[in-house]
Design an enzyme around this catalytic site. Sequence first.
Site, PDB file in Angstrom:
ATOM      1  N   PRO A 281    -110.372 -68.491  56.664  1.00 42.80           N
ATOM      2  CA  PRO A 281    -110.820 -69.882  56.816  1.00 42.80           C
ATOM      3  C   PRO A 281    -111.108 -70.228  58.280  1.00 42.80           C
ATOM      4  CG  PRO A 281    -108.439 -69.804  56.552  1.00 42.80           C
ATOM      5  CD  PRO A 281    -108.931 -68.381  56.422  1.00 42.80           C
ATOM      6  N   CYS A 350    -133.153 -85.885  74.369  1.00 39.77           N
ATOM      7  CA  CYS A 350    -134.554 -86.268  74.369  1.00 39.77           C
ATOM      8  C   CYS A 350    -135.290 -85.637  73.202  1.00 39.77           C
ATOM      9  CB  CYS A 350    -135.179 -85.869  75.696  1.00 39.77           C
ATOM     10  SG  CYS A 350    -136.680 -86.781  75.982  1.00 39.77           S
ATOM     11  N   GLU A 351    -135.027 -86.146  72.025  1.00 38.04           N
ATOM     12  CA  GLU A 351    -135.639 -85.599  70.814  1.00 38.04           C
ATOM     13  C   GLU A 351    -135.447 -86.617  69.682  1.00 38.04           C
ATOM     14  OE1 GLU A 351    -135.465 -81.474  70.521  1.00 38.04           O
ATOM     15  OE2 GLU A 351    -135.289 -81.462  68.338  1.00 38.04           O
TER      16      GLU A 351
HETATM   17  N1  LLP Z   1    -115.742 -65.131  57.513  1.00 34.71           N
HETATM   18  C1  LLP Z   1    -117.030 -64.779  57.668  1.00 34.71           C
HETATM   19  C2  LLP Z   1    -117.410 -63.378  57.517  1.00 34.71           C
HETATM   20  C3  LLP Z   1    -117.990 -65.747  57.970  1.00 34.71           C
HETATM   21  O1  LLP Z   1    -119.252 -65.395  58.103  1.00 34.71           O
HETATM   22  C4  LLP Z   1    -117.586 -67.097  58.122  1.00 34.71           C
HETATM   23  C5  LLP Z   1    -118.567 -68.129  58.473  1.00 34.71           C
HETATM   24  C6  LLP Z   1    -116.232 -67.420  57.974  1.00 34.71           C
HETATM   25  C7  LLP Z   1    -115.335 -66.398  57.661  1.00 34.71           C
HETATM   26  C8  LLP Z   1    -115.700 -68.820  58.117  1.00 34.71           C
HETATM   27  O2  LLP Z   1    -116.281 -69.705  57.242  1.00 34.71           O
HETATM   28  P1  LLP Z   1    -115.690 -71.205  57.108  1.00 34.71           P
HETATM   29  O3  LLP Z   1    -114.301 -71.091  56.504  1.00 34.71           O
HETATM   30  O4  LLP Z   1    -115.627 -71.796  58.451  1.00 34.71           O
HETATM   31  O5  LLP Z   1    -116.661 -71.877  56.226  1.00 34.71           O
HETATM   32  N2  LLP Z   1    -122.475 -73.107  61.456  1.00 34.71           N
HETATM   33  C9  LLP Z   1    -122.330 -73.410  60.044  1.00 34.71           C
HETATM   34  C10 LLP Z   1    -121.304 -72.530  59.367  1.00 34.71           C
HETATM   35  C11 LLP Z   1    -121.592 -71.063  59.509  1.00 34.71           C
HETATM   36  C12 LLP Z   1    -120.547 -70.205  58.885  1.00 34.71           C
HETATM   37  C13 LLP Z   1    -120.800 -68.770  59.162  1.00 34.71           C
HETATM   38  N3  LLP Z   1    -119.791 -67.906  58.696  1.00 34.71           N
HETATM   39  C14 LLP Z   1    -121.980 -74.879  59.919  1.00 34.71           C
HETATM   40  O6  LLP Z   1    -121.860 -75.558  60.917  1.00 34.71           O
HETATM   41  O7  LLP Z   1    -121.824 -75.386  58.807  1.00 34.71           O
END
Ligand code: LLP
Length: 427
Positions: A281, A350-351
């Site tokens: 997580p 600025c967008e």
């Molecule tokens: N493990 C792997 C292999 C991942 O690719 C990710 C997230 C996580 C764990 C953690 O996922 P989480 O529990 O945080 O959902 N920038 C995007 C989210 C990209 C997530 C990429 N991988 C946003 O702001 O929503």
Amino acid sequence: MANLQIGGIDCRDLAAVSGTPLLVYDESKIEQQLAAAIQGFQSEHFETEVVYAAKAFSCKAIFRKIQEAGAGLDVVSGGELYCAKEAGVDMKRIYFHGNNKSDEEISMALELGCGTIVLDNRMECRRLCQLAEEHKKNIQVLLRVNPGVEAHTHEYIRTSGADSKFGISIEKKEEIRQLLQPALDSKYVEFKGFHSHIGSQITETEGFSAALEIMIRFIREMKDIYKIEAKHLSIGGGFGIKYTASDKPIPLGDMAGMLARICEERMAAEGIDLEKLLIEPGRSIVGEAGYALYTVGFGKDTDTKHFLFVDGGMSDNIRPALYQAEYSCDIATRLGEKKDRTYCIAGKNCESGDILIKEAELPSSAAEGDLLVIYAAGAYGYSMASNYNRAGRPEVVFAKDGKARRVLRRETYQDQLRLEADEQLTI
Ligand code: LLP
């Protein structure tokens, strides 16, 4: 009229000392989420490990909290690995991910004694085995496979799995066997098992249970067909949080417990003995603990809209512009006042697309100098922040029991110029 309190501190006091835009974490909330995940994720049949995904928010202070809580750490770059090392994280608890790790990053992981590399592809497996031989360093590996399940916030779909840039499709069993051969033959590299990750901000269990079912069947098949035995299985991260009233996430501890139960069930059904199950997580550990505080500037009325300008924007939170992500907010200095006007919360970059919240119900008394808080801003805001328009990254503060400590100072103009160079290149 009341002011928002974060970690027992009035937001006015926080802003007076640290300025805005300011990201404040309620430290107890991070601790609660970590404890809930670890306590909920238990089994009598196998070991479990909660691994925090650093990409959601990384700095030395959070890494130390992760370590104190007893969780592992998922990093995806040399930069995150370096920060973990500097924070004093136990390298054995690190899982190094990424679809295109460089030789330099792999060598760095080997030299630092990183516990596990999550392999993504054939080239990487080969390179890792060569480099481990050169450095004479032991390392464990998981292989990231694609179970063909892709989950979105409120639904999940099965895909061919062929279109993801990450991992290799589990349909390609013979290719997987070939890919793993150098690791299976290596004196230094130890194959431990498989990894999958199906998406992010997932609020339902169906996608995860489908992925678990598919992964455990796959593990049994790899054992039956090729005698390749996976002892560890990571099912990645992706657990959703509450951004707005319409998000109804399952509490992290309950979700983790459910996954352990499903895994036990599927293991019994397939006759598989796993030694360890892992989750990763990120968002769900830090997201809801984070409060982004901004100072309200001009309120501009057009024929159709009431804009409220704030002193940050897409440079400190790109998520609304990039993903149409939704957040909720309040005038933190006017809690309890009647919310009688719909505002559009616009940043100062600025967008035209620099809109943090398209429609927010707030008191019409909102005025210059008020503080606006965006809730659940703790994940993927700071970590995806940029210097667009040469905006400095905000200060980050941890607040707990009425005390606050600065964990990242505000980026200054001088900080931004530290990379300037004027050197003749010899080519
Ligand atoms: N493990 C792997 C292999 C991942 O690719 C990710 C997230 C996580 C764990 C953690 O996922 P989480 O529990 O945080 O959902 N920038 C995007 C989210 C990209 C997530 C990429 N991988 C946003 O702001 O929503």
